[in-house]
Scaffold this active site. Sequence first.
Site, short mmCIF file in Angstrom:
data_model
loop_
_atom_site.label_atom_id
_atom_site.label_comp_id
_atom_site.label_asym_id
_atom_site.label_seq_id
_atom_site.Cartn_x
_atom_site.Cartn_y
_atom_site.Cartn_z
N ASP A 285 79.91 -27.85 55.51
CA ASP A 285 79.11 -27.37 54.27
C ASP A 285 77.77 -28.24 54.28
O ASP A 285 77.61 -29.18 54.79
CB ASP A 285 80.25 -27.69 53.13
CG ASP A 285 79.20 -27.27 52.08
OD1 ASP A 285 78.56 -26.24 51.93
OD2 ASP A 285 79.67 -27.67 50.84
N LYS A 286 77.16 -27.63 53.66
CA LYS A 286 75.44 -28.28 53.49
C LYS A 286 75.70 -29.28 52.36
O LYS A 286 75.69 -30.29 52.45
CB LYS A 286 74.53 -27.31 53.49
CG LYS A 286 73.10 -27.82 53.35
CD LYS A 286 71.78 -26.84 53.26
CE LYS A 286 71.71 -26.18 51.95
NZ LYS A 286 71.39 -27.17 50.76
#
Length: 923
Positions: free
Chosen positions: A595-596
């Site tokens: 995930d960022k």
Amino acid sequence: MTNASFVSDVEMAHESPMSESVPSSITGFAHRRSRADSTTSFTYLQESEESSDWTEEEAILEPSDDEPEQVDEAHTDGSSSQSAFGERRKSSGYSRRSTEDPLLRHRNSTATDVGYSGRGGRINQRIYIVTEDLTIVVSGFVTSLMGSASYIALCFFTCGLAYLLFRWLPRWRVRLLGDRRPLRECSWVVVENHWGEFEVHYLARELYGHSVSTVFGSTEKIPYNDMDDDDDPIMSTLRLLDYRYMRFCFHPLKDRFVQCGNWKDSSWTNVKSIRTGLDSDERYRREQIFGKNQISIKQKTISQLLVDEAFHPFYVFQVCSLILWSLDDYYYYAVCIFLISVVSITTTLLETRSTMKKLREISHFECDMRVIRNGFWRQVPSIELVPGDVYEVSDPSLTQLPCDSLLLAGDCIVNESMLTGESVPVSKIPANNESLRLLDLGSSPIHPEAAKNFLFCGTKIIRARRPQDGTDEEAVALAVVARTGFSTTKGALVRSMLFPKPSGFKFYKDAFRYITVMAAVAGIGFIASFVNFLAWHLIIVRALDLITIVVPPALPATLTIGTNFALSRLKIKKIFCISPQRVNVGGKIDVVCFDKTGTLTEDGLDVLGVRIVQRPTMRFSELLSTSSALFPGAAYERDPTVDYGAHKAALYAMASCHSLRNVDGDLVGDPLDLKMFEFTNWTFTEGSLDSLSQQYDEFKFQGYSYAKPPTGSEFEPNDFGESDIINLVQLNIIKSFEFVSQLRRASVVVSQAGKEYASIYVKGAPECMRDICRPNSFPADYEELLGFYTHRGFRVIACATKKIYYDRTSLQRMERKTAECDLEVIGFIVFENKLKVATTETIETLEQAGIRQIMCTGDNILTAISVARECSLIDRTAHCFVPHAVKASVEDPNARLTWQSVDNPVFTLDEKTLTVRSANGQF
């Protein structure tokens, strides 16, 4: 006949479920068949033409409200509808329901396929459980006296060898001991799932003494087995099947098992009628059906674990090898292998006990609660809760929810990080009659509208308040129990850890192929030994010795020790594994997905500034990095050549369009909303009325949440031509439309005293504003400025607004599509999101190891590309191409995508070959 392998039979040789999340040589060497070739190869499933009479008549996908529900189709989408059942009879003055009310409604979440039906009834049943994505076949048996005598005799005369053989091959044991019987007559069942896992379960029996309709609801007359004279007979006993902590109850009229966990009372149609709670008799009856409200994992004793481990074929083979080596004077080697085996079994048992203990500690929770029983409040343990119980949520001692519940009165703020992984507080509002109608406990997930009122088991309570609006007479916050025990969301999570879906590992398959080939070679050598040796003693010892050399006895012990050492090294790095056999699979990982936000980048976002659309020039302003620069509080601080109307609208949008809540004097909510509100320097007061559910109070603005500016700016300037009267600035939040990921935006309806209009403020992804804003409100450099910031890794949020003139009833009745249309763009809010210190180093380490990295994010694609380049996820100098829809209509056969470089639009990709070409068409 099943195509399960010998090793599969060994792995499934348990009379009770064996968790795959605990280390053992049994689970470690399990050779599993794939789902694709196992769904139709159940051992005891028999389908005949006799079943067609049932399926043709009973295949009802969605029963209507005036027809009782019958057998479901084999494959459904998980949706279900409520059946209407007979009128309720009062059992006491304290309870609205009676002991004769139906408990179990058959839900489509457990779709049933009709199995083979003999004269005595159905002897097997296929069930598809939608919420688990699991197909099982249940077959009925009774113990054969002749088979039992034969089994005991074989075990005795073979000195226990038959016991081992039948333990390793449970299907053979079932064939010897079991006698097929209809489900209505059986004493134990065999349950086999589509993975080929095979378990034996004895049915539990509970004395009941009430009619069938009190459990399953009123049913149509079924002319079956001479029951047409009485279609609602008395059930003297309940016959219950517990499979992997999922409970099924046998329906005597429909001749099948029905899952208990997805029950919903058909009388749950009016919120206030639910609040009366249950009486003691009804609570006891429901506990018989649903069991106690506890997530208690059955833990095997040391002796049971030792037997399971020591009786595995590999260890039995090892013991025989030790005896053989001792007879051949290989004492030192035998002692070494014996010590290795002891260490292997000991470490496995310790790791198993430790893992199970941790799982029990994580899953178990118990507390005292205030519950309405017989019309009075009582303090009871949480394990005594049953569906339909009404308890107090606002009890200060209640910090964690012990069951799945539906909020009836008051409001709550909970932390659902246990379910979502995001520690963002979530607000819950009381249910209304419409959300009760939408609630479907058999669906996965819960309907979004019903989820606003649903309290999930295991979530932390941040705040719970009694009703604040004065229209509700309840003195405390109330909730009704919907699901208990392993039927709850937390229970399903624990089940997924105990029984993960099998994953094939090529190493194990190859290992067994190797052992099979070596065993064949050893067999040839065994036969050849009779030719070369004359002494019988020498022939037997040398021939068997050849087998122990070809098939290494220490292989399973060595691999188990290696896995345990790997686990200990992982623990040093704070990496924990509840399924040790996955450690070997971990060495084969070739792709890692990140995930960022919060994973590659820091958790918090900082507001870099605001860019306002200035009118009438329709150009963006300079970056305004403070709230005072955005909208100066004093008139003399403002530039007389600038129209500050859009500036004020942007400030008001940042102060009001959020989901923050005030808990003990601190604001909690989404980190982005929190940073945005802190930028304004305003104060937020949470009101007693909920803008999501309550009715508008004659526009007196009393009890609503509101935002106020800092000291010195409490009054609105009067130099905008709106009024000669100086008004108090207070943004009253009348109605909120929460953020929806599909829409990628949120909005609020705001009003102020003394204003003839209300304002709507919307914030969301800049891309979605094209759909809801007037085209002439977009500046010419909208896309260029958005690309400027997103190319540099900044996160950009767009704001829009409009004014509406209202009457006394229109605001609260306003629908989202009415509010979020015909808006004017205000500007951009620019957030700065920095990389974590260890991100780049981690990505480079994975790259060196040959592991592919993928970043998953819902942010703007240009922002994602910038972050990916910054952390070396992609080459900083290489061109990155993104798709653009030329004709995006699904119905248009000419719809296509074009690929364009984000760095230089001159470079594109060929639509068919995806090769790079420039503007002149050269490749």
